[in-house]
Scaffold this active site. Structure first.
Site, PDB file in Angstrom:
ATOM      1  N   GLU A   1      -5.304  -4.085  15.081  1.00 28.64           N
ATOM      2  CA  GLU A   1      -5.417  -3.881  16.450  1.00 28.64           C
ATOM      3  C   GLU A   1      -5.767  -3.494  17.469  1.00 28.64           C
ATOM      4  O   GLU A   1      -6.656  -2.491  17.031  1.00 28.64           O
ATOM      5  CB  GLU A   1      -3.608  -4.480  16.782  1.00 28.64           C
TER       6      GLU A   1
ATOM      7  N   SER B   1       2.198  -8.271   7.021  1.00 28.75           N
ATOM      8  CA  SER B   1       2.811  -9.009   6.252  1.00 28.75           C
ATOM      9  C   SER B   1       3.837  -8.577   6.185  1.00 28.75           C
ATOM     10  O   SER B   1       4.649  -8.543   7.608  1.00 28.75           O
ATOM     11  CB  SER B   1       2.649  -8.405   4.336  1.00 28.75           C
TER      12      SER B   1
ATOM     13  N   HIS C   1      -4.384  -3.194  -4.141  1.00 26.53           N
ATOM     14  CA  HIS C   1      -3.458  -3.954  -4.703  1.00 26.53           C
ATOM     15  C   HIS C   1      -3.311  -4.922  -5.696  1.00 26.53           C
ATOM     16  O   HIS C   1      -5.087  -6.033  -6.191  1.00 26.53           O
ATOM     17  CB  HIS C   1      -3.667  -5.742  -3.404  1.00 26.53           C
TER      18      HIS C   1
ATOM     19  N   ARG D   1       0.624  -9.831  -4.135  1.00 26.49           N
ATOM     20  CA  ARG D   1       0.637 -10.419  -2.288  1.00 26.49           C
ATOM     21  C   ARG D   1      -0.755 -11.244  -1.699  1.00 26.49           C
ATOM     22  O   ARG D   1      -1.267 -10.795  -2.112  1.00 26.49           O
ATOM     23  CB  ARG D   1       0.951  -8.909  -1.661  1.00 26.49           C
ATOM     24  N   THR D   2       0.248 -12.057  -1.174  1.00 23.32           N
ATOM     25  CA  THR D   2      -0.942 -13.253  -0.668  1.00 23.32           C
ATOM     26  C   THR D   2      -0.406 -12.453   0.641  1.00 23.32           C
ATOM     27  O   THR D   2       0.449 -12.914   1.333  1.00 23.32           O
ATOM     28  CB  THR D   2      -0.487 -14.540  -0.776  1.00 23.32           C
ATOM     29  N   HIS D   3      -1.537 -12.435   1.731  1.00 22.94           N
ATOM     30  CA  HIS D   3      -1.508 -12.065   2.801  1.00 22.94           C
ATOM     31  C   HIS D   3      -1.890 -13.055   3.756  1.00 22.94           C
ATOM     32  O   HIS D   3      -2.955 -13.760   3.166  1.00 22.94           O
ATOM     33  CB  HIS D   3      -1.957 -11.254   3.304  1.00 22.94           C
TER      34      HIS D   3
ATOM     35  N   ASN E   1      -1.232   5.414   9.005  1.00 22.93           N
ATOM     36  CA  ASN E   1      -2.684   6.927  10.363  1.00 22.93           C
ATOM     37  C   ASN E   1      -1.561   5.571  11.222  1.00 22.93           C
ATOM     38  O   ASN E   1      -0.398   4.746  11.806  1.00 22.93           O
ATOM     39  CB  ASN E   1      -3.527   5.415  10.077  1.00 22.93           C
TER      40      ASN E   1
ATOM     41  N   SER F   1       0.510  -1.332   0.320  1.00 19.81           N
ATOM     42  CA  SER F   1      -0.145   0.028   0.384  1.00 19.81           C
ATOM     43  C   SER F   1       0.904   1.088   0.204  1.00 19.81           C
ATOM     44  O   SER F   1       1.668   1.539   0.462  1.00 19.81           O
ATOM     45  CB  SER F   1      -1.000  -0.032   1.574  1.00 19.81           C
TER      46      SER F   1
HETATM   47 CL1  6GU Z   1      -2.654   0.334  12.337  1.00 17.14          CL
HETATM   48  N1  6GU Z   1      -2.458  -2.367  11.907  1.00 17.14           N
HETATM   49  C1  6GU Z   1      -2.170  -3.457  11.094  1.00 17.14           C
HETATM   50  N2  6GU Z   1      -2.220  -4.820  11.308  1.00 17.14           N
HETATM   51  N3  6GU Z   1      -1.879  -2.699   9.650  1.00 17.14           N
HETATM   52  C2  6GU Z   1      -1.973  -1.543   9.670  1.00 17.14           C
HETATM   53  C3  6GU Z   1      -2.697  -0.752  10.421  1.00 17.14           C
HETATM   54  C4  6GU Z   1      -2.374  -1.310  11.614  1.00 17.14           C
HETATM   55  N4  6GU Z   1      -2.461  -0.041   9.232  1.00 17.14           N
HETATM   56  C5  6GU Z   1      -2.616   0.172   8.275  1.00 17.14           C
HETATM   57  N5  6GU Z   1      -2.023  -1.013   8.075  1.00 17.14           N
END
Ligand code: 6GU
Length: 268
Positions: free
Chosen positions: A189, A208, A67, A88-90, A231, A35
């Site tokens: 999270e 990832s 993606h 990409r495979t997550h 973020n 991203s």
């Molecule tokens: Cl806050 N967490 C995770 N695991 N992936 C993210 C994210 C947060 N922000 C963008 N990708």
């Protein structure tokens, strides 16, 4: 996915298919663009060929918006060839960890000695603002999984090459950096999990990269890891998280990151 089939044989076949589809026998460097990093593909050099990942063995096309699903061969100004993995495979897709690292193993089988892994991720350092790029210095793998099968005891010291990080620092001496924590996802999270990640030494949270880096090390590649902080992680900022905002933060940083990444790649 069949346990009796070697994932390295699948990767070798994929690399052979890639060579015939692109007309490029050997790729020197591979990049997985997550991203916010996609624009780099247009700025690195001249695109020799772009192949839908679905035409190459072992690749499953991702259904995640933002993606794309192609493999692109690019001739760099120094004459070397880069393989840009836009597919990409997550781990959270539950297709198995072999699928997650297949692109890395294919890149290794295609000759790549350097693996550049990029992603969009959440930031734990409070001074970070959306759009900040950061070098990954190390990782903590919270997926409870590994791409290595059987008794494969691989050393992960200096996994994110200090040599390659120094090259990135030549381009931006003030590059931010941090330890990447891979969660399974696909949910973000909780604030408590983010505090936990911080307590155990993490600075960046994502879904990832860590499993891919382990497979790249197993294959003997040098690894450069780059996160775009799209973020602040949950609880670090009061803002709720949304996938749309993560994609939007990536979009607005894309040109700047593309220039940055092509300057780095030119020096690798
Ligand atoms: Cl806050 N967490 C995770 N695991 N992936 C993210 C994210 C947060 N922000 C963008 N990708």
């Amino acid at each position: 996915d069949d346990p009796s089939v070697s994932p390295f044989d699948v990767a070798r076949r994929a690399a052979a298919q890639l060579a015939s589809a692109t007309g490029v026998e050997r790729h020197d460097i591979a990049l997985t663009l997550g991203s916010g990093w996609g624009k780099a593909a247009d700025l690195l050099g001249e695109t020799v060929a772009e192949v839908p990942a679905s035409e190459i063995e072992g690749f499953s096309t991702s259904g995640v918006p933002g993606h794309s699903g192609t493999l692109r061969s690019i001739r760099l100004e120094n004459g070397r060839h880069a393989l840009v993995i836009g597919a990409r495979t997550h781990f959270y897709e539950d297709k198995g960890v072999r699928r997650v690292v297949h692109s890395v193993r294919t890149a290794a089988a295609a000759g790549a000695r350097i693996m550049v892994l990029t992603n969009g991720a959440g930031g734990i350092k409070r001074h970070w603002t959306p759009g900040t790029p950061a070098l990954i210095t190390d990782h903590i793998n919270l997926t409870a999984s590994s791409p290595l099968e059987g008794a494969t005891f691989v050393d992960l010291t200096d996994l994110y090459s200090s040599r390659l990080r120094a090259v990135a620092r030549e381009v931006d001496p003030a590059f931010e950096e941090g330890v990447y924590v891979q969660f399974r996802g696909p949910h973000y999270e909780t604030p408590a999990e983010v505090r936990y990640a911080e307590t155990i030494g993490g600075h960046i949270v994502g879904m990832s990269t860590a499993l891919e880096a382990i497979a790249a090390r197993e294959a003997g590649m040098e690894i450069l890891g780059l996160s775009l902080i799209t973020n602040l992680a949950a609880g670090i900022s009061d803002e709720p998280l949304s996938h749309e905002e993560v994609i939007a933060a990536g979009k607005s940083a894309e040109q700047r990151l593309g220039v940055l990444l092509s300057q780095i790649v030119a020096r690798l």
